[in-house]
Design a protein around this motif. Structure first.
Motif, PDB file in Angstrom:
ATOM      1  N   GLU A  42     -10.565  12.497   9.551  1.00 14.15           N
ATOM      2  CA  GLU A  42      -9.591  13.246   8.762  1.00 14.15           C
ATOM      3  C   GLU A  42      -9.931  13.081   7.284  1.00 14.15           C
ATOM      4  O   GLU A  42     -10.328  11.997   6.849  1.00 14.15           O
ATOM      5  CB  GLU A  42      -8.171  12.727   8.986  1.00 14.15           C
ATOM      6  N   PHE A  43      -9.731  14.146   6.520  1.00 18.64           N
ATOM      7  CA  PHE A  43      -9.968  14.123   5.081  1.00 18.64           C
ATOM      8  C   PHE A  43      -8.681  13.701   4.383  1.00 18.64           C
ATOM      9  O   PHE A  43      -7.621  14.266   4.632  1.00 18.64           O
ATOM     10  CB  PHE A  43     -10.405  15.511   4.606  1.00 18.64           C
ATOM     11  N   HIS A  44      -8.771  12.684   3.532  1.00 19.22           N
ATOM     12  CA  HIS A  44      -7.597  12.137   2.851  1.00 19.22           C
ATOM     13  C   HIS A  44      -7.720  12.263   1.344  1.00 19.22           C
ATOM     14  O   HIS A  44      -8.808  12.130   0.788  1.00 19.22           O
ATOM     15  CB  HIS A  44      -7.407  10.652   3.203  1.00 19.22           C
ATOM     16  N   HIS A  45      -6.580  12.506   0.691  1.00 23.01           N
ATOM     17  CA  HIS A  45      -6.469  12.538  -0.765  1.00 23.01           C
ATOM     18  C   HIS A  45      -5.636  11.332  -1.179  1.00 23.01           C
ATOM     19  O   HIS A  45      -4.462  11.239  -0.815  1.00 23.01           O
ATOM     20  CB  HIS A  45      -5.776  13.816  -1.232  1.00 23.01           C
ATOM     21  N   SER A  46      -6.231  10.425  -1.957  1.00 24.64           N
ATOM     22  CA  SER A  46      -5.500   9.247  -2.430  1.00 24.64           C
ATOM     23  C   SER A  46      -4.614   9.614  -3.610  1.00 24.64           C
ATOM     24  O   SER A  46      -4.827  10.625  -4.273  1.00 24.64           O
ATOM     25  CB  SER A  46      -6.485   8.158  -2.866  1.00 24.64           C
ATOM     26  N   GLU A  47      -3.642   8.755  -3.903  1.00 26.55           N
ATOM     27  CA  GLU A  47      -2.739   8.987  -5.036  1.00 26.55           C
ATOM     28  C   GLU A  47      -3.482   9.041  -6.362  1.00 26.55           C
ATOM     29  O   GLU A  47      -3.050   9.716  -7.294  1.00 26.55           O
ATOM     30  CB  GLU A  47      -1.664   7.898  -5.078  1.00 26.55           C
ATOM     31  N   ASP A  48      -4.614   8.329  -6.444  1.00 23.25           N
ATOM     32  CA  ASP A  48      -5.391   8.313  -7.690  1.00 23.25           C
ATOM     33  C   ASP A  48      -6.332   9.512  -7.816  1.00 23.25           C
ATOM     34  O   ASP A  48      -7.120   9.598  -8.748  1.00 23.25           O
ATOM     35  CB  ASP A  48      -6.182   7.014  -7.815  1.00 23.25           C
ATOM     36  N   GLY A  49      -6.252  10.449  -6.871  1.00 21.95           N
ATOM     37  CA  GLY A  49      -7.077  11.649  -6.929  1.00 21.95           C
ATOM     38  C   GLY A  49      -8.393  11.554  -6.173  1.00 21.95           C
ATOM     39  O   GLY A  49      -9.107  12.541  -6.041  1.00 21.95           O
TER      40      GLY A  49
END
Length: 101
Positions: free
Chosen positions: A80-87
């Motif tokens: 799965e592709f994830h986007h962290s809070e830090d971008g």
């Protein structure tokens, strides 16, 4: 081996054990399947001599959110592709194993 000329955005996948953590976003050029039956094409699939790959864009932004690779010997991995809070973005393996086990 899957090369970038076979599936844009993926530089090279050799098999289900290939680490994808740092792969980056994978653009879907020509989705040909509607995996969730909502009337919108959201998934591309392709085959090589060694594997079958399913790439799905669940949020319809043009980029894969899920990748599943199944080797000819039955080994598989799902990512799965994830986007962290830090971008930052990264792929996270969510499942792996061998079909039939």
């Amino acid at each position: 081996m899957i090369a970038s000329n076979e599936f844009p955005g993926i530089p090279e996948l050799t098999d289900a054990s290939t680490p994808l953590e740092n792969l980056g976003a994978v653009e879907l050029d020509t989705p040909g399947h509607d995996i969730d039956a909502d009337g919108t094409l959201d998934t591309e699939t392709f085959r090589t001599d060694d594997a079958f790959v399913v790439a799905t864009d669940t949020d319809l932004d043009g980029f894969a959110d899920h990748l599943t690779i199944v080797d000819t010997d039955g080994d598989f991995a799902a990512w799965e592709f994830h986007h962290s809070e830090d971008g930052e973005t990264h792929w996270k393996r969510t499942d792996n194993g061998k079909l039939g086990e």
